[in-house]
Design a protein around this motif. Structure first.
Motif, PDB file in Angstrom:
ATOM      1  N   TYR A  87       0.833  -1.203   0.000  1.00 43.71           N
ATOM      2  CA  TYR A  87       0.000   0.000   0.000  1.00 43.71           C
ATOM      3  C   TYR A  87       0.867   1.251   0.000  1.00 43.71           C
ATOM      4  CZ  TYR A  87      -3.055   3.709   1.587  1.00 43.71           C
ATOM      5  OH  TYR A  87      -3.701   4.895   1.683  1.00 43.71           O
ATOM      6  N   ASN A  91       0.596   3.955  -2.865  1.00 44.46           N
ATOM      7  CA  ASN A  91       0.273   5.316  -2.492  1.00 44.46           C
ATOM      8  C   ASN A  91       1.307   6.288  -3.039  1.00 44.46           C
ATOM      9  OD1 ASN A  91      -0.552   7.595  -1.151  1.00 44.46           O
ATOM     10  ND2 ASN A  91      -1.139   6.467   0.671  1.00 44.46           N
ATOM     11  N   LEU A 112      -9.098   3.263   3.574  1.00 48.16           N
ATOM     12  CA  LEU A 112      -8.128   4.342   3.701  1.00 48.16           C
ATOM     13  C   LEU A 112      -7.911   5.025   2.354  1.00 48.16           C
ATOM     14  CD1 LEU A 112      -6.713   5.299   6.209  1.00 48.16           C
ATOM     15  CD2 LEU A 112      -4.688   4.049   5.497  1.00 48.16           C
ATOM     16  N   GLU A 115     -10.810   7.189   1.673  1.00 47.48           N
ATOM     17  CA  GLU A 115     -10.805   8.393   2.498  1.00 47.48           C
ATOM     18  C   GLU A 115      -9.756   9.401   2.027  1.00 47.48           C
ATOM     19  OE1 GLU A 115     -10.808   9.138   7.222  1.00 47.48           O
ATOM     20  OE2 GLU A 115      -8.899   9.013   6.178  1.00 47.48           O
ATOM     21  N   LYS A 116      -8.627   8.881   1.573  1.00 48.58           N
ATOM     22  CA  LYS A 116      -7.557   9.767   1.109  1.00 48.58           C
ATOM     23  C   LYS A 116      -7.803  10.270  -0.300  1.00 48.58           C
ATOM     24  CE  LYS A 116      -4.808   9.212   4.694  1.00 48.58           C
ATOM     25  NZ  LYS A 116      -4.752  10.306   5.606  1.00 48.58           N
ATOM     26  N   ASN A 117      -8.982   9.917  -0.841  1.00 41.64           N
ATOM     27  CA  ASN A 117      -9.372  10.451  -2.139  1.00 41.64           C
ATOM     28  C   ASN A 117      -8.409  10.033  -3.247  1.00 41.64           C
ATOM     29  OD1 ASN A 117     -11.054  11.771  -3.782  1.00 41.64           O
ATOM     30  ND2 ASN A 117     -10.694  13.823  -2.958  1.00 41.64           N
ATOM     31  N   GLN A 118      -7.942   8.796  -3.153  1.00 40.46           N
ATOM     32  CA  GLN A 118      -6.956   8.344  -4.136  1.00 40.46           C
ATOM     33  C   GLN A 118      -7.595   7.552  -5.273  1.00 40.46           C
ATOM     34  OE1 GLN A 118      -4.703   6.245  -1.216  1.00 40.46           O
ATOM     35  NE2 GLN A 118      -3.122   7.812  -1.121  1.00 40.46           N
TER      36      GLN A 118
ATOM     37  N   MET B 133      11.584  15.159   6.534  1.00 38.47           N
ATOM     38  CA  MET B 133      11.315  13.981   5.714  1.00 38.47           C
ATOM     39  C   MET B 133       9.940  14.039   5.021  1.00 38.47           C
ATOM     40  SD  MET B 133      11.593  10.165   7.220  1.00 38.47           S
ATOM     41  CE  MET B 133      10.090  10.164   8.187  1.00 38.47           C
ATOM     42  N   LEU B 134       8.921  14.475   5.749  1.00 38.22           N
ATOM     43  CA  LEU B 134       7.575  14.445   5.183  1.00 38.22           C
ATOM     44  C   LEU B 134       7.399  15.457   4.055  1.00 38.22           C
ATOM     45  CD1 LEU B 134       5.622  14.466   8.563  1.00 38.22           C
ATOM     46  CD2 LEU B 134       6.733  12.556   7.472  1.00 38.22           C
TER      47      LEU B 134
ATOM     48  N   LEU C  45       1.999  21.587   8.643  1.00 42.37           N
ATOM     49  CA  LEU C  45       1.314  20.290   8.612  1.00 42.37           C
ATOM     50  C   LEU C  45       0.821  19.861   9.993  1.00 42.37           C
ATOM     51  CD1 LEU C  45       3.288  17.959   6.173  1.00 42.37           C
ATOM     52  CD2 LEU C  45       1.010  18.915   5.893  1.00 42.37           C
ATOM     53  N   TRP C  50      -4.213  16.326   5.650  1.00 46.21           N
ATOM     54  CA  TRP C  50      -3.815  16.376   4.248  1.00 46.21           C
ATOM     55  C   TRP C  50      -3.820  14.992   3.662  1.00 46.21           C
ATOM     56  CZ3 TRP C  50       1.697  17.060   2.056  1.00 46.21           C
ATOM     57  CH2 TRP C  50       1.623  17.450   0.726  1.00 46.21           C
ATOM     58  N   ASN C  51      -4.520  14.815   2.555  1.00 48.95           N
ATOM     59  CA  ASN C  51      -4.495  13.511   1.901  1.00 48.95           C
ATOM     60  C   ASN C  51      -3.399  13.450   0.854  1.00 48.95           C
ATOM     61  OD1 ASN C  51      -5.467  14.923  -0.276  1.00 48.95           O
ATOM     62  ND2 ASN C  51      -7.555  14.178  -0.072  1.00 48.95           N
ATOM     63  N   TYR C 262       2.999   6.608  10.720  1.00 50.51           N
ATOM     64  CA  TYR C 262       1.900   7.508  10.392  1.00 50.51           C
ATOM     65  C   TYR C 262       2.114   8.225   9.075  1.00 50.51           C
ATOM     66  CZ  TYR C 262      -0.994   6.556  14.292  1.00 50.51           C
ATOM     67  OH  TYR C 262      -1.835   5.906  15.137  1.00 50.51           O
ATOM     68  N   ALA C 263       3.384   8.494   8.720  1.00 46.38           N
ATOM     69  CA  ALA C 263       3.625   9.207   7.474  1.00 46.38           C
ATOM     70  C   ALA C 263       3.462   8.289   6.274  1.00 46.38           C
ATOM     71  CB  ALA C 263       5.015   9.828   7.479  1.00 46.38           C
ATOM     72  N   PHE C 267      -0.395   7.383   6.058  1.00 45.35           N
ATOM     73  CA  PHE C 267      -0.415   8.641   5.315  1.00 45.35           C
ATOM     74  C   PHE C 267      -1.204   9.711   6.047  1.00 45.35           C
ATOM     75  CE2 PHE C 267       1.151   5.666   2.292  1.00 45.35           C
ATOM     76  CZ  PHE C 267       2.124   6.386   1.643  1.00 45.35           C
ATOM     77  N   ASP C 268      -1.007   9.727   7.364  1.00 45.17           N
ATOM     78  CA  ASP C 268      -1.597  10.765   8.199  1.00 45.17           C
ATOM     79  C   ASP C 268      -0.483  11.772   8.471  1.00 45.17           C
ATOM     80  OD1 ASP C 268      -2.750  12.337  10.091  1.00 45.17           O
ATOM     81  OD2 ASP C 268      -3.596  10.688  11.253  1.00 45.17           O
ATOM     82  N   MET C 269      -0.264  12.665   7.513  1.00 45.74           N
ATOM     83  CA  MET C 269       0.897  13.546   7.570  1.00 45.74           C
ATOM     84  C   MET C 269       0.842  14.500   8.762  1.00 45.74           C
ATOM     85  SD  MET C 269       3.130  12.900   5.344  1.00 45.74           S
ATOM     86  CE  MET C 269       3.275  11.742   4.022  1.00 45.74           C
ATOM     87  N   ARG C 271      -0.380  14.042  11.815  1.00 48.77           N
ATOM     88  CA  ARG C 271       0.055  13.433  13.049  1.00 48.77           C
ATOM     89  C   ARG C 271       1.563  13.140  13.011  1.00 48.77           C
ATOM     90  NH1 ARG C 271      -2.594   8.450  16.353  1.00 48.77           N
ATOM     91  NH2 ARG C 271      -4.524   9.541  15.972  1.00 48.77           N
ATOM     92  N   ALA C 272       2.041  12.691  11.851  1.00 47.48           N
ATOM     93  CA  ALA C 272       3.473  12.420  11.721  1.00 47.48           C
ATOM     94  C   ALA C 272       4.271  13.698  11.929  1.00 47.48           C
ATOM     95  CB  ALA C 272       3.770  11.824  10.354  1.00 47.48           C
TER      96      ALA C 272
END
Lengths: 451, 287, 300
Positions: A87, A91, A112, A115-118, B133-134, C45, C50-51, C262-263, C267-269, C271-272
């Motif tokens: 994933y 992604n 997920l 939700e992330k609109n992917q 990094m992000l 961030l 952010w998705n 998380y990142a 992909f919960d940027m 929180r990361a």
């Protein structure tokens, strides 16, 4: 001056590399020599299933050619065996607009992605498939549905069954005439009970240390526990009102059953044992007598090379008053929302969902039981020339008694936290009651968005 | 009288040398044992490993595990070697070039804003990589650089505050007179940089180069994040991938052969350039 | 005349200005693009959701609330301090002891030094695999050595939630000792020999010399080493990720892994980003303490 030149060259090179790489990604859609648009499909690297998926893609390409569509599908195998890693790669490819614009993924990750609109809205494709009468309406929805829109197309249903090594049971029975073990029942209306399986597993366990043979391998994961709970009169994690009911007798019983076999009987391999060799490999090597696993292993198991016979049985139940249910896992086919070739993606997906393409996979026992009604027989018949030819009915019957894992955006985190605690519980660090209560509490926290 | 005392001292010294040798020897063995175990098991008969043989000195040696590594996914190992080498070499050369340029400018060229900019550079030395990094991932994704080597090379080349800091401290010690003499000859700044400064700071450059080469060779997280194609795999990813093979479990013999092959080039480089390592690290401690 | 001189100077100065900026240009661009911008963006961030496809959405302190409520986050922070409590003193003690012991003529000196240095240059991914193999519960060499000494209940080094942290820490120490050994070794060489000679005349014992001369003279280096170690431990990732994946029950989980999870898994940027700033704050605090306390404790 030499340095100046060097510096200039270096900077120019860097810029060229940057621009070049950005350009080739931004350019028009990739085409082959004949001018067909190449749609890349991402698949996970699973040696067991890849022959089936590759056959499916190949067949879909033939269909595209026949129809005269200017689209061809290319596969891209992500070199990992874990859905989480897969994933991550999918992604990052979607974000970077590189790699596959369509693909296949375990349904656990669909919420997920939605939700992330992917993901692209595939409702029109779904409507088309349903209106053609090929796909029954009820196979859609579930995790892939949000606000009346559909973001995934399942090609098959994969459920859990109990595989057993007949030869090992025969050998035990020959050595202990007065104490015979019956084969686990393949009748989903009258399956074996937890107690029967436990006693069989105990008897089939022998040896010590590295050469120990185990009676049964069973994953005590939450995704699998739901079916055992239903098989003992409980609910599949949530009750009718949508409340989490893990902390209930059904789950306590099931987990007591697990831990009894693991710690008291020693008939189930612990994490230390399976960390050196995977349970599936152990089963195929004759090291484990019974294995509860999905029919996604079927391609491998049908082609086992060992000098023994394998049988397939239903999932056990608490006692005679229950019939067997099994957990269903449907992989989904998706299309990326930001793809630059949306039309072609649709055409490619449609070709992949054609009867011929699905049959190509089904004939190799890959992708589970097709959801296309006109392909189920092909799956069943494909068993005829394998060593498991007598068990096609058991597998097909199981698909009629499935329950779904209630996947959601928070399910993966809940699952991860539970799996972390699992080791503690399995090693005797906490009681079964505490562990089940912990699962309940974690799931509730997840529902409230408090994880 | 004096002689006697000296003799007694020597005796005590001998005892202490023996004691110290024992302690230090144990420490050295502790440091080296994993390497010994790695190499031994890479050469051990894989069947013996499967049977749980842990004898410390068995010598039924075979090349089976090495053959298994070389034939793993049609020689993916060579590909991984090549990829790791490409990344490490380009990023090392690049970072040496840009950071020595900047270090020279900060040390010897008087330009407006030199001091505050250098201060800013140094202030960011302590920022952990995890923080940037992000956003970096996002930048590289938007540039369509994911699944290429660029995210692993470019940031290291374009910014190396530690490198600038270290090289500057060397360049500062070059007497101004040397550069002024070149001024008289009408030397341009580039010529001064290339002809005078670079040769003088060669040891520092080698040290920095070694560090950045090894850092790049050994880095894992960024490779994990950015590379997904099998053809782009690097040595750390290959090794981690060997562990992941769920169907067969970890084939320890093959794994040890792969780790041996990944450790050997670095160990060789290190042994031949030990002097520069020690110098480089020792000066860090003094700063 | 005077004017002309001044003008020529300015032209030269201007030239130097341009040249200077030209020289630092690559690094300056990199600095802005890969440090300054990411820094501010990650700060933003922290307050956004952010998705990664659409624009980030400002959500206030939601991410902070989520993270501070998270059991796993606190566990990761707690683990970081436990790692510090194990790794920092152990590394400090062993590298300093080895440096003091080898600060004299010994046979096989270059062998020892090579042995101490080797771990630090090897890939932590590769070496974590070797240690995993050594730590195997049933077929691992460590347990089979223990068995020879008659120990019955052989520990499961990486799957016991009480032991796993310790097992991972040992690998971490093993990886680091060489580096700090070199620093201490260089520090010892800088201590004037006369101090020891004076102590010899007073008839001081070796231990006394270490306590009275070596340690005070090395205090500045020790301080530096401690800070470096703290920062090293805050960023621990590779060894843990490979050996335990953070388990069992998050007992070896680190902040870096939390950020990674998380990142790049959830992909919960947002929180990361918060977690990464917590890490940054920890590093910042340690550095600050270094500057404040150093003046008082260290003998220059």
């Amino acid at each position: 001056m030499k340095a100046k030149k060097l510096f200039a060259t270096f900077t120019a090179l860097c810029l060229a590399a940057a621009v070049g790489s950005s350009l080739c990604a931004c350019g028009g859609p990739e085409t082959d020599a004949e001018g067909n648009v190449i749609v890349t499909m991402t698949i996970i690297n699973n040696q067991n299933q890849n022959p089936g998926w590759l056959a499916m893609i190949e067949t879909a390409n033939e269909i595209l050619k026949e129809k005269g569509e200017k689209v061809r599908i290319a596969e891209e195998t992500v070199p990992t065996e874990s859905w989480d890693d897969y994933y991550m790669k999918v992604n990052s490819n979607i974000l970077g607009e590189i790699g596959g614009t369509i693909g296949r993924i375990a349904e656990s990750h669909i919420p997920l992605m939605v939700e992330k609109n992917q993901l692209r809205d595939l409702t029109s494709l779904k409507e088309k498939l349903v209106s053609e009468g090929a796909f029954p309406e009820e196979v859609f929805g579930g995790v892939a549905e949000k606000d009346g829109k559909y973001y995934g197309i399942p090609s098959g249903k994969q459920h859990m069954v109990l595989y057993y090594n007949k030869t090992l049971i025969d050998e035990y029975n020959a050595a202990h005439p007065g104490d015979a073990i019956p084969y686990p029942s393949g009748d989903w209306d009258h399956p074996s009970t937890f107690a029967e399986i436990r006693s069989a597993a105990k008897k089939l366990t022998s040896g010590e240390g590295a050469s120990k043979k185990y009676g049964l391998s069973i994953g005590p994961f939450l995704a699998y526990a739901g079916m055992y709970a239903v098989n003992s009169g409980g609910d599949n994690i949530f009750n009718d009102k949508g409340e989490c009911v893990i902390a209930s007798d059904a789950f306590y019983n099931v987990y007591d059953w697990f831990i009894g076999m693991l710690r008291e009987d020693g008939s189930v391999p612990n994490t230390a044992a399976t960390s050196t060799l995977d349970a599936n490999a152990r089963f195929l090597g004759g090291n484990i007598a019974m294995l509860v696993d999905g029919i996604w292993q079927m391609h491998d198991i049908c082609r086992y090379t060992g000098n023994y016979e394998i049988g397939i049985a239903a999932i056990p139940v608490l006692n005679d008053s229950y019939t067997a249910h099994t957990t269903n896992f449907s992989d989904q086919f998706w299309a990326a929302r930001n793809s630059r070739t949306p039309k072609e993606d649709f055409i490619a997906l449609e070709a992949l969902m054609s009867a011929e393409a699905i049959r190509a996979a089904a004939e190799l026992q890959v992708g589970g039981i097709p959801v296309r009604a006109d392909c189920v027989d092909n799956y069943a018949n494909s068993f005829a020339n394998t060593k498991l030819k007598d068990y096609a009915d058991v597998v097909i019957e199981g698909a009629k008694r499935t329950i779904n894992v209630p996947y959601s955006t928070y399910y993966n985190i809940v699952d991860q936290q539970i799996n972390n605690k699992l080791t503690i519980w399995m090693n005797g660090g906490m009681t079964t009651r505490d562990f089940v209560d912990f699962m309940d509490e974690t799931m509730k926290k997840g529902m409230e968005g408090k994880l | 009288m004096k002689r006697l005392k000296l003799k007694r001292m020597t005796k005590r010294q001998i005892v202490s040398v023996i004691l110290i040798t024992i302690v230090v020897m144990i420490a050295a063995i502790f440091c080296l044992f994993p390497f010994y175990w790695m190499i031994l098991n890479s050469l051990k008969d894989p069947d013996l490993i499967n049977q749980g043989d842990t004898s410390l000195f068995t010598f039924h040696l075979t090349w089976d595990s090495y053959k298994a590594v070389f034939s793993y996914k049609n020689g993916l190992l060579w590909r991984a070697y090549l990829n790791s080498l490409i990344i490490a070499v380009t990023s090392t050369i690049g970072t040496l070039f840009t950071s020595s340029l900047a270090a020279f400018a900060f040390a010897k060229i008087r330009f407006k804003g030199s001091k505050p900019i250098y201060g800013l550079f140094i202030a960011t030395l302590m920022i952990p990589g995890q923080v940037t990094m992000l956003p970096l991932f996002m930048i590289f994704a938007k540039l369509h650089w994911t699944n290429t080597f660029l995210p692993l090379i470019i940031p290291g080349v374009m910014i190396n505050t530690y490198g600038v800091f270290m090289l500057r401290s060397f360049i500062v010690t070059i007497p101004d007179g040397l550069l002024e003499a070149a001024d008289v000859d009408g030397c341009s700044w580039f010529r001064k940089y290339f002809r005078i400064v670079l040769p003088l700071i060669k040891p520092a450059l080698i040290t920095l180069g070694l560090f950045s080469f090894i850092g790049s060779w050994n880095s894992y997280m960024t490779h994990l994040i950015y590379l997904s194609d099998e053809s782009l795999t690097t040595i750390p990813l290959l090794i981690a991938g060997l562990k992941e093979q769920a169907m067969t479990g970890v084939v320890w013999g093959r794994m040890m052969a792969a780790t041996t092959l990944s450790v050997v080039p670095i160990a060789l480089i290190y042994l031949s350039c030990k002097k520069y390592f020690v110098q480089g690290i020792a000066t860090t401690g003094m700063k | 005349m005077k004017k002309r001189v001044r003008r020529r100077m300015t032209r030269k100065e201007r030239g130097e200005n341009i040249i200077g900026y030209l020289f630092i240009m690559p690094q300056l661009i990199g600095f802005v693009a890969f440090v300054v911008f990411p820094l501010f963006f990650s700060l933003y961030l922290c307050f956004a959701q952010w998705n990664m496809i659409d624009m980030p959405e400002f959500v206030g302190t939601v991410n902070f609330e989520a993270i501070f409520r998270d059991r796993v986050f606190w566990k990761a922070v707690g683990n970081t301090f436990i790692y510090i409590a194990i790794v920092v003193p152990l590394t400090l003690f062993s590298s300093l002891t080895l440096a003091i012991l080898t600060n004299r003529k010994l046979p096989f000196m270059s062998f020892y030094r090579a042995a101490f240095f080797l771990p630090m240059v090897t890939s932590s991914v590769a070496i974590a695999m070797v240690w995993m193999f050594i730590y195997q519960p049933e077929s691992g060499v460590l347990n089979s050595i223990l068995a020879v000494f008659g120990i019955k209940n052989l520990p499961n080094w990486l799957q016991d939630d009480k032991l796993a942290r310790f097992s991972v820490s040992i690998v971490s120490v093993w990886l680091k000792v060489g580096y700090y050994y070199i620093i201490f070794d260089a520090g010892l060489k800088n201590i004037p020999q006369e101090l020891y000679e004076a102590a010899d005349i007073d008839g001081a014992s070796p231990l006394r010399k270490v306590i009275r001369i070596t340690i005070p003279m090395l205090s500045s280096v020790m301080f530096f080493v401690t800070v470096m170690l703290f920062i090293d431990v805050f960023g621990m990732f590779n060894e843990v990720f490979i050996m335990t994946g953070g388990g069992p029950d998050y007992s070896t989980y680190t902040l870096s892994m939390y950020i990674y999870f998380y990142a790049f898994r959830q992909f919960d940027m947002g929180r990361a980003a918060v977690a990464s700033w917590v890490l940054f704050a920890l590093v910042g605090i340690v550095t600050l303490i270094q500057f404040k306390v150093k003046k008082r404790l260290v003998i220059e």
